[in-house]
Design a protein around this motif. Structure first.
Motif, short mmCIF file in Angstrom:
data_model
loop_
_atom_site.label_atom_id
_atom_site.label_comp_id
_atom_site.label_asym_id
_atom_site.label_seq_id
_atom_site.Cartn_x
_atom_site.Cartn_y
_atom_site.Cartn_z
N ILE A 118 76.30 -49.17 35.74
CA ILE A 118 75.14 -48.99 36.60
C ILE A 118 74.56 -47.61 36.36
N PRO A 119 73.27 -47.50 35.97
CA PRO A 119 72.70 -46.19 35.64
C PRO A 119 72.34 -45.40 36.90
N GLY A 120 72.67 -44.11 36.90
CA GLY A 120 72.28 -43.25 37.99
C GLY A 120 73.25 -43.25 39.14
N ILE A 146 79.91 -38.52 44.56
CA ILE A 146 78.83 -39.38 44.07
C ILE A 146 77.62 -39.33 44.99
N MET A 147 77.85 -39.04 46.28
CA MET A 147 76.72 -38.86 47.20
C MET A 147 75.93 -37.61 46.85
N LYS A 148 76.62 -36.53 46.49
CA LYS A 148 75.93 -35.31 46.07
C LYS A 148 75.13 -35.54 44.79
N GLU A 149 75.77 -36.22 43.84
CA GLU A 149 75.07 -36.53 42.58
C GLU A 149 73.87 -37.44 42.83
N HIS A 186 71.00 -35.34 44.28
CA HIS A 186 70.33 -34.55 43.23
C HIS A 186 69.48 -35.44 42.34
N TRP A 187 69.99 -36.62 41.99
CA TRP A 187 69.26 -37.54 41.13
C TRP A 187 67.96 -37.99 41.80
N MET A 188 68.05 -38.33 43.07
CA MET A 188 66.87 -38.76 43.82
C MET A 188 65.85 -37.63 43.93
N ARG A 189 66.31 -36.44 44.25
CA ARG A 189 65.40 -35.30 44.40
C ARG A 189 64.71 -34.97 43.08
N ASP A 190 65.46 -34.94 41.99
CA ASP A 190 64.88 -34.63 40.68
C ASP A 190 63.84 -35.68 40.27
N THR A 191 64.18 -36.95 40.49
CA THR A 191 63.24 -38.02 40.15
C THR A 191 61.98 -37.93 40.99
N ALA A 192 62.14 -37.68 42.28
CA ALA A 192 60.98 -37.55 43.18
C ALA A 192 60.12 -36.36 42.80
N ASP A 221 71.23 -44.46 53.85
CA ASP A 221 69.90 -44.40 53.24
C ASP A 221 69.91 -44.89 51.80
N PHE A 222 71.04 -44.74 51.12
CA PHE A 222 71.12 -45.15 49.72
C PHE A 222 71.22 -46.67 49.57
#
Length: 354
Positions: free
Chosen positions: A126-128, A173-176, A179-185, A258-259
């Motif tokens: 699963i990516p991301g 994995i919640m922290k990652e 960060h992934w969501m914030r960077d993408t946004a 939220d995820f």
């Protein structure tokens, strides 16, 4: 050829198993290994066809447990094999007996769903990090549906409920994922802001200008101008909507719940609006090009249109995989645990002859 070989292998397994079932229980136990490691290995590897043949003819295997008091369903949860876990919906009220099994540390079935996946290679498919966490949450919520209500808040020997264990095990994995969501946004917000700025300015610098006396656009009656106006408005609205959606992702509280739905759904909406805004902006550019040159550069119209849509194609090419993965994980994956007509007891069970 692979399908033929697979079918022949299953037929051979069924024939051998039918012969084994002619023996007494003690001999059967010895044939597949004490204490039943064969079925647990199959459950660990996700071999649904093999387990289906064995359980269909010898349903008592459902109750067998390993040294950790894990049934095949517990092992399927630990290794995240959806097809094997879905068999629990086909065994009726028997599942109420199986779901009360606990290991030596007092972990029930929901505690096992709260653990981090034991096989990282399956989770890495699963990516991301955000989508991986979403998949883990889906598993946790699905297992919660089959356990008894008292097990949801039941503590193990370490004094932890399944919910507390899930948060502890998935902290990294919640922290990652955050960060992934914030960077993408952030990346998409930058693109949406640039588009909104450009199309807003274009709305007040109309191609051909305005009539001095009335202030109306010179090419108001042209079809190309109407296409320009409509596409420019669509691009402005969708880019602004996309910007606000990504801003809501950026300012989210990033709770584990939220995820599961909220954040992935917002990201899908934001990307969809961004795709539309880029496409509409390019349509507006081509319409403005047609108006300004008024057909004098017809030989360049087609190359210009192709070049204009290169950014759209390039952006979609870079993000379509992410977009499809988000849709699959958010919408399609919700049907992973949908009970299906399993072949588990579709055939009449043959009586075991001692």
């Amino acid at each position: 050829m692979k399908k033929v070989v697979h079918k022949q292998a299953l037929d051979l397994i069924q024939y051998v198993w039918e012969q084994v079932l002619l023996l007494d229980d003690e001999t059967i136990s010895c044939q597949i290994g004490k204490p039943w490691p064969l079925i647990f290995t199959a459950a660990e590897r996700g071999n649904l066809d093999f387990l289906t043949i064995l359980i269909r003819l010898y349903p008592d295997l459902i109750f067998k447990v390993d040294q950790n008091t894990y049934s095949i369903f517990h092992i399927a949860i630990l290794n995240r094999h959806e097809d094997i876990f879905k068999m629990i919906y086909q065994i009726g009220s028997i599942k109420n007996v199986i779901t009360i099994y606990k290991d030596r540390e007092g972990n029930n079935m929901l505690h096992l769903a709260a653990r981090v996946l034991e096989s990282p290679s399956r989770l890495n498919v699963i990516p991301g990090a955000a989508l991986q966490l979403q998949h883990e949450l889906l598993w946790f919520e699905e297992v919660k549906k089959v356990v008894q209500p008292r097990h949801i808040e039941e503590k193990n020997t370490h004094g932890k409920t399944p919910g507390a264990l899930f948060i502890e095990q998935h902290k990294e994995i919640m922290k990652e994922g955050e960060h992934w969501m914030r960077d993408t946004a952030d990346s998409c917000m930058l693109v949406a802001t640039l588009i909104a700025t450009v199309v807003f300015a274009a709305a007040f610098t109309l191609p051909g200008g305005n009539v001095q006396a009335t202030g109306t656009p010179v090419f108001l009656e042209k079809i190309a101008f109407k296409i320009f106006a409509i596409s420019d408005a669509i691009s402005l609205v969708t880019s602004a909507s996309s910007l606000l959606t990504f801003l809501s992702i950026r300012t989210s509280r990033y709770a584990e719940r939220d995820f599961l739905w909220s954040l992935p759904n917002r990201l899908i909406i934001g990307l969809t609006a961004l795709f539309i805004s880029i496409g509409a902006m390019m349509v507006a550019f081509i319409a403005a090009f047609s108006i300004v040159f008024n057909g004098r550069l017809c030989q360049y119209s087609l190359p210009t249109a192709v070049v204009a849509f290169l950014p759209v194609i390039f952006f979609i090419w870079q993000h379509y995989r992410l977009f499809l993965d988000m849709i699959d994980s958010t919408y399609t994956s919700r049907s992973l645990f949908k009970p299906s007509k399993s072949p588990l007891f579709s055939k009449r069970v043959k009586p075991k002859v001692a």
